[in-house]
Design a protein around this motif. Structure first.
Motif, PDB file in Angstrom:
ATOM      1  N   ALA A  87       0.846  -1.124  -0.130  1.00  0.00           N
ATOM      2  CA  ALA A  87      -0.104  -0.100  -0.121  1.00  0.00           C
ATOM      3  C   ALA A  87       0.869   1.379   0.111  1.00  0.00           C
ATOM      4  CB  ALA A  87      -0.970  -0.126   1.066  1.00  0.00           C
ATOM      5  N   ALA A  88       2.120   1.287   0.519  1.00  0.00           N
ATOM      6  CA  ALA A  88       2.901   2.440   0.801  1.00  0.00           C
ATOM      7  C   ALA A  88       3.843   2.535  -0.776  1.00  0.00           C
ATOM      8  CB  ALA A  88       3.875   2.368   1.891  1.00  0.00           C
ATOM      9  N   GLY A  89       3.358   1.599  -1.571  1.00  0.00           N
ATOM     10  CA  GLY A  89       4.129   1.744  -2.839  1.00  0.00           C
ATOM     11  C   GLY A  89       5.786   1.207  -2.686  1.00  0.00           C
ATOM     12  N   ILE A  90       6.149   0.642  -1.764  1.00  0.00           N
ATOM     13  CA  ILE A  90       7.477   0.106  -1.436  1.00  0.00           C
ATOM     14  C   ILE A  90       8.014  -0.993  -2.427  1.00  0.00           C
ATOM     15  CG2 ILE A  90       9.380  -0.496   0.042  1.00  0.00           C
ATOM     16  CD1 ILE A  90       7.792   1.119   2.351  1.00  0.00           C
ATOM     17  N   ALA A  91       6.786  -2.014  -2.602  1.00  0.00           N
ATOM     18  CA  ALA A  91       6.902  -2.909  -3.543  1.00  0.00           C
ATOM     19  C   ALA A  91       5.551  -3.362  -4.120  1.00  0.00           C
ATOM     20  CB  ALA A  91       7.583  -4.247  -2.565  1.00  0.00           C
ATOM     21  N   ASP A  92       5.432  -4.164  -5.176  1.00  0.00           N
ATOM     22  CA  ASP A  92       4.424  -4.554  -5.737  1.00  0.00           C
ATOM     23  C   ASP A  92       3.889  -5.730  -5.174  1.00  0.00           C
ATOM     24  OD1 ASP A  92       4.192  -2.340  -7.442  1.00  0.00           O
ATOM     25  OD2 ASP A  92       5.553  -3.338  -8.884  1.00  0.00           O
ATOM     26  N   GLU A  93       4.826  -6.745  -4.655  1.00  0.00           N
ATOM     27  CA  GLU A  93       4.442  -8.038  -4.042  1.00  0.00           C
ATOM     28  C   GLU A  93       5.353  -8.119  -2.942  1.00  0.00           C
ATOM     29  OE1 GLU A  93       4.513 -11.599  -6.501  1.00  0.00           O
ATOM     30  OE2 GLU A  93       4.354 -10.477  -8.175  1.00  0.00           O
ATOM     31  N   GLN A 111      12.269 -11.652   7.753  1.00  0.00           N
ATOM     32  CA  GLN A 111      12.745 -11.583   6.542  1.00  0.00           C
ATOM     33  C   GLN A 111      11.608 -11.139   5.776  1.00  0.00           C
ATOM     34  OE1 GLN A 111      14.436 -15.551   5.481  1.00  0.00           O
ATOM     35  NE2 GLN A 111      15.477 -15.652   7.638  1.00  0.00           N
ATOM     36  N   VAL A 112      11.919 -10.478   4.517  1.00  0.00           N
ATOM     37  CA  VAL A 112      11.175 -10.029   3.505  1.00  0.00           C
ATOM     38  C   VAL A 112      11.461 -10.575   2.157  1.00  0.00           C
ATOM     39  CG1 VAL A 112      10.341  -7.952   2.404  1.00  0.00           C
ATOM     40  CG2 VAL A 112      10.465  -7.987   4.770  1.00  0.00           C
ATOM     41  N   GLU A 113      10.572 -10.794   1.410  1.00  0.00           N
ATOM     42  CA  GLU A 113      10.822 -11.252  -0.036  1.00  0.00           C
ATOM     43  C   GLU A 113       9.747 -10.503  -0.937  1.00  0.00           C
ATOM     44  OE1 GLU A 113      12.018 -12.292  -3.307  1.00  0.00           O
ATOM     45  OE2 GLU A 113      12.841 -13.887  -1.852  1.00  0.00           O
ATOM     46  N   THR A 114      10.450  -9.699  -1.639  1.00  0.00           N
ATOM     47  CA  THR A 114       9.586  -9.153  -2.851  1.00  0.00           C
ATOM     48  C   THR A 114       9.584  -9.534  -4.167  1.00  0.00           C
ATOM     49  OG1 THR A 114      11.108  -7.421  -3.068  1.00  0.00           O
ATOM     50  CG2 THR A 114       9.746  -6.947  -1.309  1.00  0.00           C
ATOM     51  N   PHE A 115      10.084 -10.578  -4.487  1.00  0.00           N
ATOM     52  CA  PHE A 115      10.021 -11.073  -5.611  1.00  0.00           C
ATOM     53  C   PHE A 115      10.654 -10.282  -6.737  1.00  0.00           C
ATOM     54  CE2 PHE A 115       6.787 -12.914  -2.885  1.00  0.00           C
ATOM     55  CZ  PHE A 115       7.162 -14.215  -2.757  1.00  0.00           C
ATOM     56  N   GLY A 116      11.667  -9.171  -6.495  1.00  0.00           N
ATOM     57  CA  GLY A 116      12.044  -8.296  -7.343  1.00  0.00           C
ATOM     58  C   GLY A 116      11.430  -7.216  -7.582  1.00  0.00           C
ATOM     59  N   ILE A 120      13.216  -0.671  -2.868  1.00  0.00           N
ATOM     60  CA  ILE A 120      14.616  -0.622  -1.984  1.00  0.00           C
ATOM     61  C   ILE A 120      14.682  -2.196  -1.991  1.00  0.00           C
ATOM     62  CG2 ILE A 120      14.304   1.557  -1.331  1.00  0.00           C
ATOM     63  CD1 ILE A 120      12.989   0.344   1.650  1.00  0.00           C
ATOM     64  N   SER A 121      15.728  -2.535  -1.072  1.00  0.00           N
ATOM     65  CA  SER A 121      16.086  -3.776  -1.040  1.00  0.00           C
ATOM     66  C   SER A 121      15.393  -4.488   0.127  1.00  0.00           C
ATOM     67  CB  SER A 121      17.756  -3.950  -0.531  1.00  0.00           C
ATOM     68  OG  SER A 121      17.662  -3.713   0.770  1.00  0.00           O
ATOM     69  N   ASP A 122      15.398  -5.828   0.010  1.00  0.00           N
ATOM     70  CA  ASP A 122      14.420  -6.513   0.853  1.00  0.00           C
ATOM     71  C   ASP A 122      15.038  -6.338   2.281  1.00  0.00           C
ATOM     72  OD1 ASP A 122      13.044  -7.314  -1.202  1.00  0.00           O
ATOM     73  OD2 ASP A 122      13.837  -9.531  -1.378  1.00  0.00           O
ATOM     74  N   GLU A 123      16.183  -6.221   2.420  1.00  0.00           N
ATOM     75  CA  GLU A 123      16.933  -6.146   3.702  1.00  0.00           C
ATOM     76  C   GLU A 123      16.254  -4.864   4.302  1.00  0.00           C
ATOM     77  OE1 GLU A 123      18.559  -7.026   1.019  1.00  0.00           O
ATOM     78  OE2 GLU A 123      18.849  -9.104   1.657  1.00  0.00           O
ATOM     79  N   ASP A 124      16.350  -3.842   3.535  1.00  0.00           N
ATOM     80  CA  ASP A 124      16.100  -2.462   4.037  1.00  0.00           C
ATOM     81  C   ASP A 124      14.476  -2.315   4.508  1.00  0.00           C
ATOM     82  OD1 ASP A 124      18.575  -1.357   3.832  1.00  0.00           O
ATOM     83  OD2 ASP A 124      17.949  -0.441   1.657  1.00  0.00           O
ATOM     84  N   ILE A 125      13.725  -3.230   3.595  1.00  0.00           N
ATOM     85  CA  ILE A 125      12.214  -3.320   3.918  1.00  0.00           C
ATOM     86  C   ILE A 125      12.174  -3.955   5.152  1.00  0.00           C
ATOM     87  CG2 ILE A 125       9.992  -4.323   3.181  1.00  0.00           C
ATOM     88  CD1 ILE A 125      10.971  -3.795   0.098  1.00  0.00           C
TER      89      ILE A 125
END
Length: 173
Positions: A87-93, A111-116, A120-125
């Motif tokens: 919702a914040a637009g940081i990732a689509d998935e 841990q976060v997985e945004t599937f690319g 920003i990086s998954d670690e930063d998220i």
């Protein structure tokens, strides 16, 4: 630690180091276990409880468990955090993975997985999520009003969750 972990890594190139946290019964010996402590439906109910077959989830079913069980409410909190990242637009998935250990209030791993799809990086998220969400059991219960929901939903909140799924339900708010 000596007989299982250290011996398993004895001849391995990658080994636990001084930064590795290893927990062996951090809350003391496990005295009680089994169905009387870990009640809840299992097996075929897992996928229905969460997201159908879209997302990965633990082997623990959610239905039939008291809201004091972190494996039940942790799933709610992880989904809520992932939904807010999208919702914040940081990732689509976004998929959020929380790991808990007995004796620790907070997750021992986020841990976060945004599937690319992350901006920003998954670690930063994962760092953002850890700073802005309270993943302690008490925090989750308060955030979602889980202690008082049974009295606010006619026909029983937890009874209604036992059929169809736990998340994405518009019929019970």
């Amino acid at each position: 630690l000596e007989h299982v972990i250290q011996s398993a890594f004895l001849d391995e190139e990658i080994k636990p180091d001084e930064r590795t946290k290893i927990f062996v019964n951090p809350d003391g010996a496990v005295i009680m276990g089994g169905p009387s402590v870990h009640s809840g439906l299992t097996g075929r109910k897992n996928a229905v409880d969460t997201y159908g077959e879209y997302s990965r989830h633990s082997g623990s079913a959610l239905s039939g468990k008291d809201p004091m069980r972190i494996d039940r409410v942790g799933a709610y909190a992880a989904r809520y955090a992932a939904k807010n990242i999208i919702a914040a637009g940081i990732a689509d998935e976004c998929e959020v993975h929380l790991s808990y250990s007995i004796g620790f209030a907070k997750p021992v791993s986020i841990q976060v997985e945004t599937f690319g799809t992350g901006r920003i990086s998954d670690e930063d998220i994962a760092g953002l999520i850890e700073r802005h969400f309270d993943f302690r059991l008490a925090g989750i219960i308060k955030q979602f009003n889980l202690r008082y929901l049974p009295s606010t939903i006619k026909g029983g909140f937890y009874r209604k969750l036992a059929a169809y799924r736990h998340v994405g339900r518009m019929d019970i708010g």
